[in-house]
Design a protein around this motif. Structure first.
Motif: not given
Lengths: 114, 114
Positions: B30, B51, B71
């Motif tokens: 993340e 994020d 991502k």
């Protein structure tokens, strides 16, 4: 203001002897500490870490000691090998650091003499 | 093993150019980070993201921007390159967990602005 300090820019040790790399910090919110090793033209490689609930963590030839009252940590390398010659960075992150944002010291250059 | 890949190892650009540095990680992390490393200054955080489409300024964001559309990819943008942005740029990623996790670095991009 520098929150993570590596006051010695360099260290030279004989092969087979112990290398002790020191790091001091000022931020009381730091609770997780890491050491990274970096060769020229490569990215830093994670070596070892320690949480503030411990005072020692060992992994093979590498041991990290944490003295919370003194806000000091050290990395011991025993025995030192020529391949350990690199720049070593101390880093720290704050309590609840799920984002793992790190604050780094300026690094110390370790030279291990054959 | 975690793999963080930076698109270029060496890059030479001219003053005033718009420069893109790309970073891709393959561990579904993340968190992603951009640092620059300069002699005597250690690693300094430019921007980070925890994020997709999220970004946070680090310690030295001036003159830089970032993009996180997917991502696995985190891009650093120099809007109008200047000679003081000549540096080693390092990308890192880490997992978002309840406890601290180390960051894993790419091999860096040596950027020269002429």
């Amino acid at each position: 203001d520098q929150q993570v300090k590596q006051n010695s820019p360099s260290l030279s040790v004989q092969e087979g002897r112990i290398s002790i790399l020191n790091c001091d910090y000022t931020n009381s919110m730091f609770d997780y500490f890491l050491w990274y090793k970096k060769y020229p033209a490569e990215g830093p490689t994670f070596l070892i870490s320690i949480s503030s609930i411990k005072d020692k963590n060992e992994d093979g030839r590498f041991t990290v000691f944490l003295n919370k009252s003194a806000k000091h940590l050290s990395l011991h390398i025993v025995p030192s090998q020529p391949g350990d010659s690199a720049v070593y960075f101390c880093a720290a992150s704050e309590i609840g650091g799920a984002n793992s944002k790190l604050t780094f010291g300026k690094g110390i250059t370790l030279s291990v003499r054959p | 093993d975690v793999k963080v890949t930076q698109s270029s190892r060496y890059l030479v650009k001219r003053t005033g150019e718009k420069v893109f540095l790309e970073c891709v990680q393959d561990m579904d992390h993340e968190n992603m980070f951009w640092y620059r490393q300069d002699p005597g200054l250690g690693l300094r955080l430019i921007y980070f993201s925890y994020d997709v489409k999220m970004k946070e300024k680090g310690d030295i964001p001036e003159g830089y921007s970032v993009s996180r559309e997917k991502k696995e990819r985190f891009s650093l943008i120099l809007e109008s390159a200047s000679t003081n942005q000549t540096s080693m740029y390092l990308c890192a990623s880490s997992a978002f967990t309840q406890s601290n996790q180390p960051q894993h670095f790419g091999d860096g991009t040596r950027l020269s602005i002429l």
